[in-house]
Design an enzyme around this catalytic site. Structure first.
Site, PDB file in Angstrom:
ATOM      1  N   TYR A  51       0.847  -1.201   0.000  1.00 33.59           N
ATOM      2  CA  TYR A  51       0.000   0.000   0.000  1.00 33.59           C
ATOM      3  C   TYR A  51       0.877   1.244   0.000  1.00 33.59           C
ATOM      4  O   TYR A  51       1.837   1.325   0.765  1.00 33.59           O
ATOM      5  CB  TYR A  51      -0.909   0.028   1.243  1.00 33.59           C
ATOM      6  CG  TYR A  51      -2.363  -0.110   0.849  1.00 33.59           C
ATOM      7  CD1 TYR A  51      -2.974   0.904   0.103  1.00 33.59           C
ATOM      8  CD2 TYR A  51      -3.107  -1.236   1.179  1.00 33.59           C
ATOM      9  CE1 TYR A  51      -4.296   0.777  -0.296  1.00 33.59           C
ATOM     10  CE2 TYR A  51      -4.416  -1.363   0.779  1.00 33.59           C
ATOM     11  CZ  TYR A  51      -5.008  -0.350   0.045  1.00 33.59           C
ATOM     12  OH  TYR A  51      -6.307  -0.478  -0.370  1.00 33.59           O
ATOM     13  N   GLU A  53      -0.558   4.828  -0.576  1.00 31.50           N
ATOM     14  CA  GLU A  53      -1.384   6.013  -0.863  1.00 31.50           C
ATOM     15  C   GLU A  53      -0.531   7.272  -0.741  1.00 31.50           C
ATOM     16  O   GLU A  53       0.277   7.408   0.174  1.00 31.50           O
ATOM     17  CB  GLU A  53      -2.550   6.084   0.120  1.00 31.50           C
ATOM     18  CG  GLU A  53      -3.624   5.067  -0.194  1.00 31.50           C
ATOM     19  CD  GLU A  53      -4.754   5.081   0.822  1.00 31.50           C
ATOM     20  OE1 GLU A  53      -4.635   5.769   1.846  1.00 31.50           O
ATOM     21  OE2 GLU A  53      -5.754   4.380   0.572  1.00 31.50           O
ATOM     22  N   ASP A 206      -6.197  12.808 -25.482  1.00 30.56           N
ATOM     23  CA  ASP A 206      -6.184  11.429 -25.000  1.00 30.56           C
ATOM     24  C   ASP A 206      -5.516  10.600 -26.093  1.00 30.56           C
ATOM     25  O   ASP A 206      -6.134  10.266 -27.099  1.00 30.56           O
ATOM     26  CB  ASP A 206      -7.619  10.969 -24.752  1.00 30.56           C
ATOM     27  CG  ASP A 206      -7.693   9.496 -24.338  1.00 30.56           C
ATOM     28  OD1 ASP A 206      -6.656   8.815 -24.387  1.00 30.56           O
ATOM     29  OD2 ASP A 206      -8.793   9.043 -23.990  1.00 30.56           O
ATOM     30  N   THR A 232      -3.662   5.492 -22.015  1.00 30.43           N
ATOM     31  CA  THR A 232      -3.557   4.173 -21.421  1.00 30.43           C
ATOM     32  C   THR A 232      -2.129   3.706 -21.703  1.00 30.43           C
ATOM     33  O   THR A 232      -1.400   4.331 -22.483  1.00 30.43           O
ATOM     34  CB  THR A 232      -4.529   3.164 -22.075  1.00 30.43           C
ATOM     35  OG1 THR A 232      -4.317   3.180 -23.485  1.00 30.43           O
ATOM     36  CG2 THR A 232      -5.977   3.512 -21.780  1.00 30.43           C
ATOM     37  N   LYS A 235      -1.861  -0.243 -24.954  1.00 29.97           N
ATOM     38  CA  LYS A 235      -2.232  -0.377 -26.364  1.00 29.97           C
ATOM     39  C   LYS A 235      -0.952  -0.350 -27.203  1.00 29.97           C
ATOM     40  O   LYS A 235      -0.107  -1.219 -27.023  1.00 29.97           O
ATOM     41  CB  LYS A 235      -3.235   0.727 -26.731  1.00 29.97           C
ATOM     42  CG  LYS A 235      -4.522   0.644 -25.906  1.00 29.97           C
ATOM     43  CD  LYS A 235      -5.549   1.623 -26.410  1.00 29.97           C
ATOM     44  CE  LYS A 235      -6.893   1.398 -25.750  1.00 29.97           C
ATOM     45  NZ  LYS A 235      -7.097   2.153 -24.539  1.00 29.97           N
ATOM     46  N   ARG A 241      -1.698  -3.015 -18.272  1.00 31.02           N
ATOM     47  CA  ARG A 241      -2.927  -2.204 -18.266  1.00 31.02           C
ATOM     48  C   ARG A 241      -2.791  -1.109 -17.222  1.00 31.02           C
ATOM     49  O   ARG A 241      -2.588  -1.397 -16.040  1.00 31.02           O
ATOM     50  CB  ARG A 241      -4.142  -3.051 -17.886  1.00 31.02           C
ATOM     51  CG  ARG A 241      -4.355  -4.292 -18.677  1.00 31.02           C
ATOM     52  CD  ARG A 241      -5.776  -4.788 -18.527  1.00 31.02           C
ATOM     53  NE  ARG A 241      -6.625  -4.053 -19.437  1.00 31.02           N
ATOM     54  CZ  ARG A 241      -6.655  -4.279 -20.754  1.00 31.02           C
ATOM     55  NH1 ARG A 241      -5.899  -5.214 -21.291  1.00 31.02           N
ATOM     56  NH2 ARG A 241      -7.431  -3.578 -21.533  1.00 31.02           N
TER      57      ARG A 241
END
Ligand code: PLP
Length: 433
Positions: A51, A53, A206, A232, A235, A241
């Site tokens: 974790y 954050e 984008d 992203t 691709k 991902r």
């Protein structure tokens, strides 16, 4: 502690089947790719356990000294891979994927019900750019913001910049979104910039589909003209991902983008970042700076052109008449078949691509075209000759679809699906011939 085969043979078997499917099919979905073994090792590593954050140096949990090192490395590589100067640009590498990255930008710089303009989904835009139908606000973006999509000029298949300019001057959006999911041409960023400046809007690109091509400088560079660039990572870039948001460091329209965007990602929308993805992304971004990556991206474009050329020779109509990038959009309506039927038949022949709406389509459910992309099969080593052959296969599939359609008892898609899988239509034999 057991390995997967021992701990869960059921899931192991499903993964093996999917791997087999990926290996045995001709993968032409324009948004997909095969990432490297090195990326997969990082994604499958202990980084998933942690974790973290917050941002490097400002975490809400202890034990983050190596995670900080990793995230900083990933940020540095992201800026270097896209040739942007860390003095003028910053990047957040924590978005869990492309849609959350876009939504983080919207919540960072807009208030609820502020106006936005993105490319309409039936004309090649993405859901997250504000898609809505006359009956329903489909995407969260169109629920929380007021969306007025711009469209293509149907006669050319190119973005109708003149109409965009006129509409923007009436609608006065606060944000204009460039970028698309099914647009085969490069983008005129200076024109977008001019329109955004006329109406005092932020300009976001984008580049999800084309980020690999942008990194390799095969296409125009959005960073020279935009305030924010999202992407992203899975691709054409060939990473795991995930998503990234690049922002200008100088305030734009009085907004400190760095603070607004970082806060929108966390704590605004997300909790802990996926550190295994950030690890995989760092590996991908190192590769994106290599000479082989540039060769690969050039080959992606050459392959797509070879595919476009051969499809044209078979008489197909391509939206915009060709392609500058990694995808072609085939308008099947003049061929007498729709995209849904063609997709289904080609799927049965292990050629994976997707039905896609084309400008002028009446129904989104049975769209008139197919979208074909070259990144994945280029990764697998195919060249122009093989892509011309793929065009031949697609042609054969479409011919079979036409035959099936003429034999089918009804014209409804459902009937057609039932029919092509029935013994009356021995498609299996044809395809294995
Ligand atoms: N933006 C564009 C242009 C896309 O094409 C896509 C996905 O296809 C996305 C964003 C969303 O990405 P994700 O599926 O990771 O949310």
């Amino acid at each position: 502690d057991h390995g997967l085969s021992e701990a869960d043979p059921e899931v192991r078997a499903i993964i093996d089947k999917e791997k087999d499917r990926q290996y045995k099919s001709i993968e032409l979905i324009a948004s997909e790719n095969f990432t490297s073994r090195a990326v997969m090792e990082a994604v499958g590593s202990c980084l998933t356990n942690k974790y973290s954050e917050g941002l490097p140096g400002k975490r809400y949990y202890g034990g983050n000294e190596y995670i900080d090192e990793l995230e900083i490395l990933c940020q540095e590589r992201a800026l270097a891979a896209f040739h942007v100067d860390g003095k003028n640009w910053g990047v957040n590498v924590q978005p869990l994927s492309g849609s959350p990255a876009n939504f983080a930008v919207y919540t960072a710089i807009l208030k609820p019900h502020d106006r936005i303009m993105g490319l309409d989904l039936p004309h090649g835009g993405h859901l997250s750019h504000g898609f809505m139908t006359p009956k329903r606000r489909v995407s969260g973006t169109s629920i929380y913001f007021e969306s007025m999509p711009y469209r293509l000029d149907e006669s050319t298949g190119l973005i109708d910049y003149d109409m965009l300019e006129k509409t923007a001057n009436l609608f006065r959006p606060k944000l204009i979104i460039a970028g698309a999911s099914a647009y085969p041409r490069d983008i005129d960023y200076p024109r977008f910039r001019k329109i955004a400046d006329e109406v005092g809007a932020f300009l976001m690109m984008d580049m999800a589909h084309i980020s690999g091509l942008v990194a390799a400088s095969v296409l125009n560079n959005p960073f020279d003209f935009c305030d924010i660039v999202t992407t992203t990572t899975h691709k054409s870039l060939r990473g795991p991902r995930g998503g990234m948001i690049f922002y200008k460091k100088d305030p734009v329209h009085g907004v400190d983008l760095e603070t607004a965007i970082n806060n929108a990602v966390f704590p605004g929308l997300q909790g802990g970042p996926h550190n295994h993805t950030i690890g995989g992304l760092a590996v991908c971004l190192k590769h994106a700076q290599s000479p082989e990556f540039k060769i690969y991206q050039n080959q992606v474009v050459s392959n797509c052109r070879a595919l476009a050329k051969q499809l044209t020779e078979h008489g197909y109509k391509l939206v915009s008449g060709g392609s500058d990038n990694h995808l072609v959009l085939v308008d099947l309506r003049p061929s007498g078949i729709d995209g849904a039927r063609a997709e289904k038949i080609l799927d049965m022949a292990s050629i994976t691509l997707n039905k896609n709406s084309v400008p002028g389509d009446k129904s989104a459910l049975v769209p008139g075209g197919i979208r074909i992309g070259s990144p994945a099969m280029t990764t697998r080593g195919l060249g122009e000759k093989e892509f011309a052959l793929i065009a031949d296969f697609i042609h054969e599939g479409v011919q079979i679809s036409l035959e099936a359609k003429s034999l089918a008892p009804g014209t409804k898609l459902q009937d057609f699906m039932k029919f092509i899988s029935s013994p009356e239509f021995p498609l299996g034999d044809k395809i294995t011939e």
